[in-house]
Design a protein around this motif. Structure first.
Motif, PDB file in Angstrom:
ATOM      1  N   ARG A  45       8.350  -8.640   7.185  1.00 25.94           N
ATOM      2  CA  ARG A  45       7.236  -7.954   6.526  1.00 25.94           C
ATOM      3  C   ARG A  45       6.880  -6.734   7.377  1.00 25.94           C
ATOM      4  NH1 ARG A  45       2.730 -10.998   6.827  1.00 25.94           N
ATOM      5  NH2 ARG A  45       3.652 -12.232   8.486  1.00 25.94           N
ATOM      6  N   CYS A 179      -1.718  -9.854   3.550  1.00 24.98           N
ATOM      7  CA  CYS A 179      -0.381 -10.398   3.776  1.00 24.98           C
ATOM      8  C   CYS A 179      -0.428 -11.807   4.357  1.00 24.98           C
ATOM      9  CB  CYS A 179       0.404  -9.494   4.733  1.00 24.98           C
ATOM     10  SG  CYS A 179       0.954  -7.939   3.996  1.00 24.98           S
ATOM     11  N   ASN A 180      -1.503 -12.116   5.072  1.00 20.66           N
ATOM     12  CA  ASN A 180      -1.628 -13.431   5.704  1.00 20.66           C
ATOM     13  C   ASN A 180      -3.087 -13.880   5.635  1.00 20.66           C
ATOM     14  OD1 ASN A 180      -1.233 -15.759   7.150  1.00 20.66           O
ATOM     15  ND2 ASN A 180      -0.767 -14.751   9.091  1.00 20.66           N
ATOM     16  N   ARG A 187       2.469 -16.805   3.626  1.00 18.84           N
ATOM     17  CA  ARG A 187       2.356 -15.357   3.819  1.00 18.84           C
ATOM     18  C   ARG A 187       2.820 -14.621   2.556  1.00 18.84           C
ATOM     19  NH1 ARG A 187       3.098 -17.610   8.770  1.00 18.84           N
ATOM     20  NH2 ARG A 187       2.098 -16.598  10.567  1.00 18.84           N
ATOM     21  N   ARG A 188       2.348 -13.370   2.423  1.00 19.78           N
ATOM     22  CA  ARG A 188       2.713 -12.553   1.268  1.00 19.78           C
ATOM     23  C   ARG A 188       3.279 -11.218   1.746  1.00 19.78           C
ATOM     24  NH1 ARG A 188      -2.314 -15.110  -0.858  1.00 19.78           N
ATOM     25  NH2 ARG A 188      -1.578 -17.257  -0.926  1.00 19.78           N
ATOM     26  N   LYS A 189       4.032 -10.559   0.908  1.00 20.55           N
ATOM     27  CA  LYS A 189       4.569  -9.238   1.228  1.00 20.55           C
ATOM     28  C   LYS A 189       3.836  -8.173   0.428  1.00 20.55           C
ATOM     29  CE  LYS A 189       9.271 -10.688   2.468  1.00 20.55           C
ATOM     30  NZ  LYS A 189      10.717 -10.503   2.203  1.00 20.55           N
ATOM     31  N   LEU A 192       1.263  -2.878   4.359  1.00 19.86           N
ATOM     32  CA  LEU A 192       0.730  -3.308   5.650  1.00 19.86           C
ATOM     33  C   LEU A 192       0.750  -2.117   6.596  1.00 19.86           C
ATOM     34  CD1 LEU A 192      -0.212  -5.500   7.618  1.00 19.86           C
ATOM     35  CD2 LEU A 192       2.187  -6.165   7.929  1.00 19.86           C
ATOM     36  N   TYR A 236       0.765  -7.424  -4.015  1.00 22.52           N
ATOM     37  CA  TYR A 236       1.203  -8.378  -2.992  1.00 22.52           C
ATOM     38  C   TYR A 236       1.852  -9.568  -3.682  1.00 22.52           C
ATOM     39  CZ  TYR A 236      -1.378  -5.601   0.333  1.00 22.52           C
ATOM     40  OH  TYR A 236      -1.792  -4.558   1.115  1.00 22.52           O
TER      41      TYR A 236
END
Length: 433
Positions: A45, A179-180, A187-189, A192, A236
């Motif tokens: 990420r 993202c977290n 967790r996500r993308k 960031l 996300y």
């Protein structure tokens, strides 16, 4: 005795190592390995990193880095993105006792501090290493953001910055919480960002009052990931819908006012009263079933929820009881995990104290914690409540839904701030965004 067992018997336990530990300037080989590990951990990420200064001028320059703590992953991204020096990081003991990694972190010269407790020993280490030319990394909030917004920064931070009188770099982020998020371990993308700026030069600090310093720090430090993405609308995505785990954080229904009646259903958060709201791929709250929903963002809902709990704990007869598992740090053998089960019992919170009555390794015990000494009971990654008291670490894992642990933390914070004007001011200051 097998060879592996014999080797382990000759090695010092983590507890024995910590007893003799005295932080020093990071070992170069250890620092390089740590940065490599942290850089590799962020590759899945990647973040967009920007700098508000000439990076060449920062190589080898002694600095104090103050970083936002929106996400549990922040230490990895900050360290990976600032290769100009290897700082001595100020950390709580439970964050250092990571299987495999803790020996390396001790070689990195981490400065151990009991969270939320005065720690003269940690201050002595800071000043000693400062004279030796060390740089430092500090997360002033102490804990990760609960709802993607700034946590209180105690005014004592300004006193420390003034005392150290170092070139001070501020690391800010956007999208780290998204993202977290604190409410879920998945967790996500998505977008960031991390940015480094020179907040103070040591020359400026010499002539700056603590009040001026604190005001500039707050102005530059405040963040709100949900407000930021309300403007930018980045998407996300993860292995689970963005709503997953959100019932851990948002447990009061704004329509029927029931507590712990919210449940996730795919990308929706649904109450037993029938009220529901969808969380889209941009973390927007989208009303369902017609009519308006009181909130457009998750942080707005949580802020209102905090007010609901504040009204509840203001009652003279307030009491909260939870069945819990009691855990301690494992200072003997980290190959068996960071924590060890110590017992179980009941945790009782009233307006003055938090009490644990139960067992500890088979014996009946009772611990009493004074709320006036506890700014919070921060949450572990599994949303268990943690605290240091007289330098001793305690962890209580509520047996009911994790939302009960989140409410417990919120109630402790509100009760503490009622009698702590400095902490109360820090909370109000952090909420201005």
């Amino acid at each position: 005795m097998k060879a592996a067992e014999w080797i382990r018997s000759k090695m010092k336990t983590p507890g024995e190592m910590l007893e003799a530990y005295k932080p020093d300037i990071p070992v170069v080989s250890a620092a390089k390995l740590t940065r490599t590990v942290m850089r590799l951990s962020t590759l899945g990420r990647p973040a967009k990193v920007t700098y508000g200064f000439d990076r060449r001028s920062m190589k080898g320059r002694q600095v104090l880095i103050l970083a936002q703590h929106a996400s549990m992953d922040d230490p990895y991204y900050v360290n990976a993105a600032y290769p100009f020096i290897q700082p001595n990081a100020v950390m709580s003991l439970h964050n250092v006792l990571i299987p495999v990694m803790y020996r390396l972190m001790l070689k990195d010269g981490v400065i151990l501090k009991a969270l939320y407790e005065p720690d003269a020993k940690a201050m002595r280490h800071l000043m000693r290493l400062h004279k030796k030319g060390a740089s430092f990394l500090i997360f002033p909030e102490g804990i990760q953001a609960l709802d993607g917004t700034t946590q209180p920064i105690h005014p004592a931070t300004a006193r420390l910055v003034k005392k150290l009188c170092m070139d001070t770099v501020l690391c800010t982020s956007h999208g780290a919480y998204l993202c977290n998020p604190r409410f879920d371990t998945n967790r996500r993308k998505g977008r960031l960002e991390y940015r480094f700026d020179m907040l103070f030069t040591k020359e400026e600090l010499k002539d700056m009052s603590e009040e001026e310093l604190y005001e500039r720090l707050l102005k530059s430090f405040r963040y709100n990931d949900f407000a930021w993405n309300k403007e930018h609308q980045y998407s996300y995505k993860g292995k689970v819908p963005l709503a997953h785990g959100l019932d851990n954080l948002l447990y009061v229904c704004p329509r029927c006012m029931k507590q712990f009646s919210m449940k996730t259903d795919g990308d929706r958060l649904v109450c037993s009263c029938g009220s529901s709201v969808k969380i889209d791929e941009r973390y927007n709250l989208v009303p369902e079933g017609g009519g308006d929903f009181p909130f457009k963002r998750i942080d707005e809902w949580n802020r209102w929820q905090r007010d609901v709990i504040a009204e509840e704990v203001s009652r003279e007869d307030f009491v909260m009881r939870e069945d819990v598992r009691y855990r301690q740090l494992n200072l003997d053998d980290l190959s068996k995990g960071r924590y060890t089960d110590a017992g179980e019992g009941q945790l009782t919170l009233d307006r003055k104290t938090l009490r644990y009555k139960g067992t500890k390794f088979g014996e009946d015990v009772e611990f009493t914690f004074d709320i006036s000494r506890m700014p919070s009971t921060p949450l572990s990654s599994a949303l268990a409540n943690q605290l240091y008291y007289d330098g001793v670490y305690y962890q209580f894992d509520v047996k009911d839904s994790r939302a009960h642990g989140v409410k417990l933390m919120t109630a402790v914070e509100i009760l503490h701030e009622t009698g702590d004007p400095e902490r109360s001011k820090a909370r109000k200051d952090s909420e201005t965004y």
